[in-house]
Design an enzyme around this catalytic site. Structure first.
Site, PDB file in Angstrom:
ATOM      1  N   ASP A  76       0.714   2.199 -11.799  1.00 21.30           N
ATOM      2  CA  ASP A  76       1.158   3.275 -10.923  1.00 21.30           C
ATOM      3  C   ASP A  76       1.480   4.494 -11.778  1.00 21.30           C
ATOM      4  O   ASP A  76       2.269   4.400 -12.732  1.00 21.30           O
ATOM      5  CB  ASP A  76       2.399   2.851 -10.136  1.00 21.30           C
ATOM      6  CG  ASP A  76       2.096   1.782  -9.086  1.00 21.30           C
ATOM      7  OD1 ASP A  76       0.918   1.386  -8.977  1.00 21.30           O
ATOM      8  OD2 ASP A  76       3.027   1.370  -8.380  1.00 21.30           O
TER       9      ASP A  76
ATOM     10  N   ASP B  61       0.063   0.073   4.273  1.00 21.91           N
ATOM     11  CA  ASP B  61       1.419  -0.102   3.751  1.00 21.91           C
ATOM     12  C   ASP B  61       2.379  -0.141   4.926  1.00 21.91           C
ATOM     13  O   ASP B  61       2.308   0.728   5.809  1.00 21.91           O
ATOM     14  CB  ASP B  61       1.777   1.051   2.813  1.00 21.91           C
ATOM     15  CG  ASP B  61       0.696   1.304   1.768  1.00 21.91           C
ATOM     16  OD1 ASP B  61       0.177   0.310   1.232  1.00 21.91           O
ATOM     17  OD2 ASP B  61       0.379   2.477   1.515  1.00 21.91           O
TER      18      ASP B  61
END
Length: 239
Positions: free
Chosen positions: A8, A129
């Site tokens: 990330d 998500d």
């Protein structure tokens, strides 16, 4: 089942967030490409990349580190975050990215997902998500009333390569994945599902492998950085 080590990217560094909060970022490596090379050296077959700044900005922000990873690593990589138009999709795929992940636009502009999946077969994934079964967009900052399974089913005939399902409340929390919700989604659609969020140990990976649903793979980040999950051991177990 494929294990996707996660990198990330925030402000050019490899970080991990806690439940998607940008203010709760832990920096694990100032050189994301070196981190990627370490994962590849350990035997991973894929890399999972996220442009965190891009997810909020709506356009790529950490392009430099991503391009360096693509240049230095010879395994396929998938990228999500800030990919919201065809020009960006085409640009990333032309630079050697194997798969783009479309999240926010899957809710706001599903026609783009269909267009991209048709133009680039096998190279477009949908990122879903969710908190409590409802989809969140724009870097998880905006919650919607869209239900996970409804969104996934809407792309059944679109030709997308995979669905990457993240339980936001489990992400980075080292509390284990939401196996029940992940298995239910994988059993509800024919599209391959990749589990994300909360994978914190070899036990978690094996539980996903044996959950009774046809999972394509699982993504793990913090557990690999913290040493709670040994990448080589995990790859052996999943093989």
């Amino acid at each position: 089942m494929i294990l996707y080590p996660a990198i990330d990217l925030k402000d050019g560094q490899a970080v991990r967030l806690l439940r998607g909060e940008m203010t709760a970022a832990t920096v694990f490596n100032d050189d994301p490409a070196a981190q990627a090379e370490a994962f590849v050296a350990a035997g991973c077959e894929w890399l999972h990349l996220v442009d965190l700044n891009g997810a909020f900005a709506g356009t790529p922000v950490n392009a430099g580190p991503v391009e360096e990873i693509l240049k230095r690593c010879k395994v396929p990589a998938q990228l999500g975050g800030g990919i919201r138009n065809m020009a960006t999709i085409e640009g990333w795929l032309s630079k050697g990215l194997q798969r783009v992940i479309l999240g926010t636009v899957a809710v706001e502009n599903p026609a783009l997902v269909r267009e991209a999946a048709k133009a680039f077969p096998g190279q477009v994934a949908v990122g879903i998500d969710a908190r409590a079964g409802r989809v969140a967009t724009k870097g998880w900052a905006q919650e919607t009333e869209v239900m996970v399974t409804d969104l996934a089913r809407s792309f059944e005939d679109a030709g997308v390569a995979a669905i990457i399902y993240t339980d936001i409340d489990r992400d980075g929390a080292m509390q284990g994945p939401n196996i029940a919700a992940t298995a239910a989604l994988a059993n509800a659609v024919s599209i391959p599902v990749i589990a994300s969020g909360g994978v914190s140990s070899l036990v978690d990976l094996i539980a996903l492998r044996d959950c009774g649903a046809p999972l394509n793979g699982a993504i793990s980040g913090r557990a690999l950085y913290d040493g709670a999950l040994d990448l080589g051991q995990a790859l052996t177990a999943l093989a």
